[in-house]
Design a protein around this motif. Structure first.
Motif, PDB file in Angstrom:
ATOM      1  N   ASN A  96      -4.424 -21.538   2.706  1.00 52.75           N
ATOM      2  CA  ASN A  96      -5.018 -22.721   3.329  1.00 52.75           C
ATOM      3  C   ASN A  96      -6.011 -22.254   4.382  1.00 52.75           C
ATOM      4  O   ASN A  96      -5.604 -21.763   5.436  1.00 52.75           O
ATOM      5  N   LYS A 136      -7.923 -24.050   6.128  1.00 51.20           N
ATOM      6  CA  LYS A 136      -8.095 -25.050   7.200  1.00 51.20           C
ATOM      7  C   LYS A 136      -9.594 -25.248   7.489  1.00 51.20           C
ATOM      8  O   LYS A 136     -10.399 -25.155   6.570  1.00 51.20           O
ATOM      9  N   HIS A 143       0.324 -31.866   5.141  1.00 51.20           N
ATOM     10  CA  HIS A 143       0.383 -30.706   6.049  1.00 51.20           C
ATOM     11  C   HIS A 143       0.722 -31.209   7.453  1.00 51.20           C
ATOM     12  O   HIS A 143       0.272 -32.276   7.865  1.00 51.20           O
ATOM     13  N   GLU A 168      -0.370 -30.488  10.246  1.00 50.06           N
ATOM     14  CA  GLU A 168      -1.526 -30.778  11.105  1.00 50.06           C
ATOM     15  C   GLU A 168      -2.098 -32.151  10.789  1.00 50.06           C
ATOM     16  O   GLU A 168      -2.647 -32.817  11.675  1.00 50.06           O
ATOM     17  N   GLU A 187       7.368 -25.782   5.629  1.00 54.56           N
ATOM     18  CA  GLU A 187       6.655 -25.130   6.729  1.00 54.56           C
ATOM     19  C   GLU A 187       7.220 -25.619   8.061  1.00 54.56           C
ATOM     20  O   GLU A 187       6.853 -26.708   8.524  1.00 54.56           O
ATOM     21  N   ALA A 246       6.558 -22.617  13.333  1.00 54.55           N
ATOM     22  CA  ALA A 246       6.219 -21.291  12.811  1.00 54.55           C
ATOM     23  C   ALA A 246       4.749 -21.198  12.398  1.00 54.55           C
ATOM     24  O   ALA A 246       4.250 -20.106  12.137  1.00 54.55           O
ATOM     25  N   ILE A 247       4.066 -22.350  12.347  1.00 52.39           N
ATOM     26  CA  ILE A 247       2.683 -22.343  11.853  1.00 52.39           C
ATOM     27  C   ILE A 247       1.739 -21.825  12.930  1.00 52.39           C
ATOM     28  O   ILE A 247       1.643 -22.412  14.016  1.00 52.39           O
ATOM     29  N   GLY A 248       1.084 -20.729  12.618  1.00 53.99           N
ATOM     30  CA  GLY A 248       0.078 -20.172  13.517  1.00 53.99           C
ATOM     31  C   GLY A 248       0.631 -19.604  14.810  1.00 53.99           C
ATOM     32  O   GLY A 248      -0.124 -19.307  15.732  1.00 53.99           O
ATOM     33  N   GLY A 288       6.065 -21.538   4.254  1.00 55.97           N
ATOM     34  CA  GLY A 288       4.835 -21.381   5.028  1.00 55.97           C
ATOM     35  C   GLY A 288       5.134 -21.324   6.511  1.00 55.97           C
ATOM     36  O   GLY A 288       6.022 -22.031   7.012  1.00 55.97           O
ATOM     37  N   GLY A 289       4.387 -20.504   7.224  1.00 62.98           N
ATOM     38  CA  GLY A 289       4.551 -20.373   8.677  1.00 62.98           C
ATOM     39  C   GLY A 289       4.517 -18.922   9.065  1.00 62.98           C
ATOM     40  O   GLY A 289       5.524 -18.224   8.944  1.00 62.98           O
ATOM     41  N   SER A 290       3.306 -18.455   9.473  1.00 62.74           N
ATOM     42  CA  SER A 290       3.131 -17.075   9.955  1.00 62.74           C
ATOM     43  C   SER A 290       3.546 -16.022   8.935  1.00 62.74           C
ATOM     44  O   SER A 290       4.088 -14.979   9.299  1.00 62.74           O
ATOM     45  N   VAL A 291       3.291 -16.297   7.646  1.00 58.37           N
ATOM     46  CA  VAL A 291       3.504 -15.248   6.642  1.00 58.37           C
ATOM     47  C   VAL A 291       2.378 -14.218   6.787  1.00 58.37           C
ATOM     48  O   VAL A 291       1.200 -14.574   6.862  1.00 58.37           O
ATOM     49  N   VAL A 334      -0.035 -19.917   2.964  1.00 62.17           N
ATOM     50  CA  VAL A 334      -0.471 -18.998   4.019  1.00 62.17           C
ATOM     51  C   VAL A 334      -1.730 -19.528   4.682  1.00 62.17           C
ATOM     52  O   VAL A 334      -2.693 -19.882   3.990  1.00 62.17           O
ATOM     53  N   GLY A 335      -1.723 -19.598   6.002  1.00 68.60           N
ATOM     54  CA  GLY A 335      -2.908 -20.032   6.735  1.00 68.60           C
ATOM     55  C   GLY A 335      -3.755 -18.845   7.139  1.00 68.60           C
ATOM     56  O   GLY A 335      -4.533 -18.307   6.348  1.00 68.60           O
ATOM     57  N   GLY A 336      -3.579 -18.388   8.373  1.00 67.56           N
ATOM     58  CA  GLY A 336      -4.437 -17.350   8.950  1.00 67.56           C
ATOM     59  C   GLY A 336      -4.605 -16.114   8.074  1.00 67.56           C
ATOM     60  O   GLY A 336      -5.723 -15.590   7.927  1.00 67.56           O
TER      61      GLY A 336
HETATM   62  C1  PEP Z   1      -0.337 -23.326   7.336  1.00 69.70           C
HETATM   63  O1  PEP Z   1      -1.141 -23.854   8.069  1.00 69.70           O
HETATM   64  O2  PEP Z   1       0.014 -23.898   6.307  1.00 69.70           O
HETATM   65  C2  PEP Z   1       0.215 -22.037   7.731  1.00 69.70           C
HETATM   66  C3  PEP Z   1       1.311 -21.634   7.167  1.00 69.70           C
HETATM   67  O3  PEP Z   1      -0.474 -21.324   8.690  1.00 69.70           O
HETATM   68  P1  PEP Z   1      -0.142 -19.839   9.214  1.00 69.70           P
HETATM   69  O4  PEP Z   1       0.123 -18.991   8.005  1.00 69.70           O
HETATM   70  O5  PEP Z   1      -1.377 -19.413   9.946  1.00 69.70           O
HETATM   71  O6  PEP Z   1       1.053 -19.941  10.081  1.00 69.70           O
END
Ligand code: PEP
Length: 249
Positions: free
Chosen positions: A9, A11, A93, A95, A163, A167-169, A207-210, A229-231
């Motif tokens: 993702n 974003k 999501h 957000e 998620e 844990a996200i970001g 999901g969350g800081s993987v 996965v985000g970042g």
């Molecule tokens: C997300 O936004 O869905 C996410 C999991 O972000 P991050 O991997 O950066 O925590």
């Protein structure tokens, strides 16, 4: 055998120049890579879909409107997303739930809108830090599953991403036991509602800081079929090791 998936993702990050990452990712992916989906910002969807044609990567959007068309300035419909060549859309999501006040029933309608345009819905659920600290995680997850998932869920039209909002970001990740507990719980709830045959085949993503460093451990949980996965999906050199860890799990 359930499908394994790694979804990225992006974003609100990236312009056309960043689509070069798709080709880099394709060259770094192992030959036995699981399904890989990149969800870039909406203005890049068409170009991403075109660029991804020469790769095994699929493209998804980050949100869609629940209506097919109308006076909804700035929104995009599922049909518009499908028209770009994308095959997936993330709905619910955290957000969007937080910044756009989306409720479970909105997300349910968005999932149905996605299906009506032959998109696979990636439906996100997850508890806040407050819920987590109050030991309300499973109650929150049960409520979000009941409210956000339409009754016609199948293993082909839906992917579920758990998620934890906290844990996200943030770099904070639940323990493997906590991840396993929630994913087992989700699978059991799906079995009650949709039957074991369907529930067994629905991909469940964590999901969350993987990150490359923690992915292999997270994929040890039996009911984790991949990651959202985000970042770490923005750079092919970060995302590729996560994909490799999933392929080896
Ligand atoms: C997300 O936004 O869905 C996410 C999991 O972000 P991050 O991997 O950066 O925590």
């Amino acid at each position: 055998m359930r499908r394994k998936l790694a979804a990225g993702n992006w974003k609100m990050n990236g312009t056309a120049a960043d689509l070069a990452e798709l080709n880099v990712l394709a060259t770094l992916m192992p030959a036995d890579a699981p399904e890989v989906i990149i969800c870039p910002p909406a203005p890049l969807l068409y170009r991403a879909s075109t660029a991804a044609q020469a790769t095994p990567i699929s493209i998804g959007a980050q949100d869609c409107h629940m209506q097919a068309s109308g006076a909804f300035t700035g929104d995009i419909s599922a049909a518009m997303i499908a028209d770009t060549g994308a095959a997936y859309v993330i709905v619910g999501h955290s957000e969007r739930r937080e910044a756009h006040a989306e409720r479970d029933r909105d997300i349910r309608k968005k999932a149905k809108a996605a299906w009506a345009s032959n998109l696979t819905a990636i439906i996100c659920i997850g508890e806040t830090l407050e819920d987590h600290e109050a030991n309300n995680t499973l109650d929150i997850i049960a409520g979000q599953l009941a409210g956000s998932l339409p009754s016609a869920v199948t293993a082909e039209n839906t992917i579920i991403a758990y998620e934890p909002v906290w844990a996200i970001g943030t770099g904070k990740v639940p323990t493997l036991d906590q991840i396993a507990e929630v994913h087992d719980f989700i699978r059991s709830k799906l079995a009650i509602r949709y039957g074991a045959d369907i529930a067994d085949m629905i991909p469940l993503l964590y999901g969350g800081s993987v990150k490359p460093e923690n992915a292999a451990l997270i994929f040890e949980a039996e009911n984790v079929d991949g990651a959202l996965v985000g970042g770490a999906s923005l750079k092919a050199t970060d995302f590729a090791p996560i994909i490799s860890a999933l392929a080896q799990s």
